[in-house]
Design a protein around this motif. Structure first.
Motif, PDB file in Angstrom:
ATOM      1  N   SER A 217       4.366  -0.930   4.234  1.00 28.50           N
ATOM      2  CA  SER A 217       3.698  -0.999   5.528  1.00 28.50           C
ATOM      3  C   SER A 217       2.553   0.023   5.588  1.00 28.50           C
ATOM      4  O   SER A 217       1.458  -0.278   6.073  1.00 28.50           O
ATOM      5  CB  SER A 217       4.719  -0.739   6.639  1.00 28.50           C
TER       6      SER A 217
ATOM      7  N   CYS B 174      -0.310  -1.090   3.463  1.00 30.25           N
ATOM      8  CA  CYS B 174      -1.059  -2.177   4.092  1.00 30.25           C
ATOM      9  C   CYS B 174      -1.837  -1.694   5.318  1.00 30.25           C
ATOM     10  O   CYS B 174      -2.448  -2.510   6.023  1.00 30.25           O
ATOM     11  CB  CYS B 174      -0.107  -3.298   4.495  1.00 30.25           C
TER      12      CYS B 174
ATOM     13  N   ARG C 275       4.239  -8.445   3.032  1.00 30.54           N
ATOM     14  CA  ARG C 275       3.198  -7.861   3.889  1.00 30.54           C
ATOM     15  C   ARG C 275       1.858  -8.042   3.201  1.00 30.54           C
ATOM     16  O   ARG C 275       1.800  -8.084   1.970  1.00 30.54           O
ATOM     17  CB  ARG C 275       3.449  -6.370   4.148  1.00 30.54           C
TER      18      ARG C 275
ATOM     19  N   GLU D 264      -0.707  -0.579   8.109  1.00 32.31           N
ATOM     20  CA  GLU D 264      -0.077  -0.864   9.401  1.00 32.31           C
ATOM     21  C   GLU D 264       0.423   0.455   9.987  1.00 32.31           C
ATOM     22  O   GLU D 264       0.751   1.375   9.261  1.00 32.31           O
ATOM     23  CB  GLU D 264       1.103  -1.830   9.199  1.00 32.31           C
ATOM     24  N   ASN D 265       0.450   0.522  11.288  1.00 33.50           N
ATOM     25  CA  ASN D 265       0.964   1.761  11.874  1.00 33.50           C
ATOM     26  C   ASN D 265       1.934   1.445  13.009  1.00 33.50           C
ATOM     27  O   ASN D 265       1.848   1.984  14.093  1.00 33.50           O
ATOM     28  CB  ASN D 265      -0.183   2.648  12.369  1.00 33.50           C
ATOM     29  N   GLN D 266       2.817   0.524  12.719  1.00 38.11           N
ATOM     30  CA  GLN D 266       3.730   0.079  13.775  1.00 38.11           C
ATOM     31  C   GLN D 266       4.918   1.004  13.946  1.00 38.11           C
ATOM     32  O   GLN D 266       5.487   1.089  15.002  1.00 38.11           O
ATOM     33  CB  GLN D 266       4.214  -1.335  13.454  1.00 38.11           C
TER      34      GLN D 266
ATOM     35  N   GLY E 112       6.535  -6.543  11.698  1.00 40.02           N
ATOM     36  CA  GLY E 112       5.340  -6.977  10.979  1.00 40.02           C
ATOM     37  C   GLY E 112       5.598  -7.651   9.651  1.00 40.02           C
ATOM     38  O   GLY E 112       4.662  -8.061   8.981  1.00 40.02           O
TER      39      GLY E 112
END
Ligand SMILES: [Zn+2]
Length: 162
Positions: free
Chosen positions: A69, A72, A127, A74-76, A46
């Motif tokens: 991350s 932001c 990001r 995001e939960n990758q 990401g």
């Protein structure tokens, strides 16, 4: 009972109390960071323009990128990828801090405005934060110690040619 969390770039080097104090004020990511076996790397997807992959699970850039991350939304999560496979991916680049053989042209030098100082640094990855706008993981020297930190786009400036 906070966990003491010190990010060292070189475990062989002598202790640096200033840097350790700095590290102690950085929250550690709540994202699980797996240990990495030989022949594998850790990839946090990401990132823009490229995602970073790492050889060390305790790499300061990986920890900062994991915090960014999360910030932001995001939960990758962090993926374990075979070294043989990562080389063929055009969307990834080896981390400047924990992998010696990397493509330095993929990173950009910049000036970091800390409010009191203007330090020369290197931007590793961007990001998008909905609240703060674009934020980057940047490495720079703070009191003779390399740190990896999260900085907003407004705190980063082009290096002047002079
Ligand atoms: Zn790294």
């Amino acid at each position: 009972m906070g966990r003491k969390f010190t990010r060292k770039f070189d475990p062989e080097s002598p202790r640096d109390l200033v840097a350790e104090e700095y590290d102690a004020h950085q929250p550690s990511p709540s994202m699980p960071i797996p240990r990495v076996a030989r022949g594998w790397v850790l990839l946090l997807p990401g990132g823009k323009p490229l995602s970073l992959y790492h050889q060390r699970h305790d790499c300061a850039a990986l920890l900062a990128d994991a915090r960014l991350s999360e910030q932001c939304g995001e939960n990758q999560g962090i993926q374990r990828v075979k070294v043989d496979e990562i080389g063929a991916r055009p969307d990834c680049v080896a981390c400047l801090l924990c992998i010696e053989e990397t493509d330095y042209s993929k990173f950009k030098s910049c000036a970091v405005d800390t409010g009191t100082d203007r330090l020369q640094g290197t931007r590793l990855v961007w990001r998008a934060d909905l609240a703060a706008g674009w934020c980057a993981v940047v490495i720079y020297k703070l009191r003779n110690r390399l740190v990896a930190d999260i900085r907003t786009a407004g705190e980063l400036k082009e290096l002047s040619d002079s």
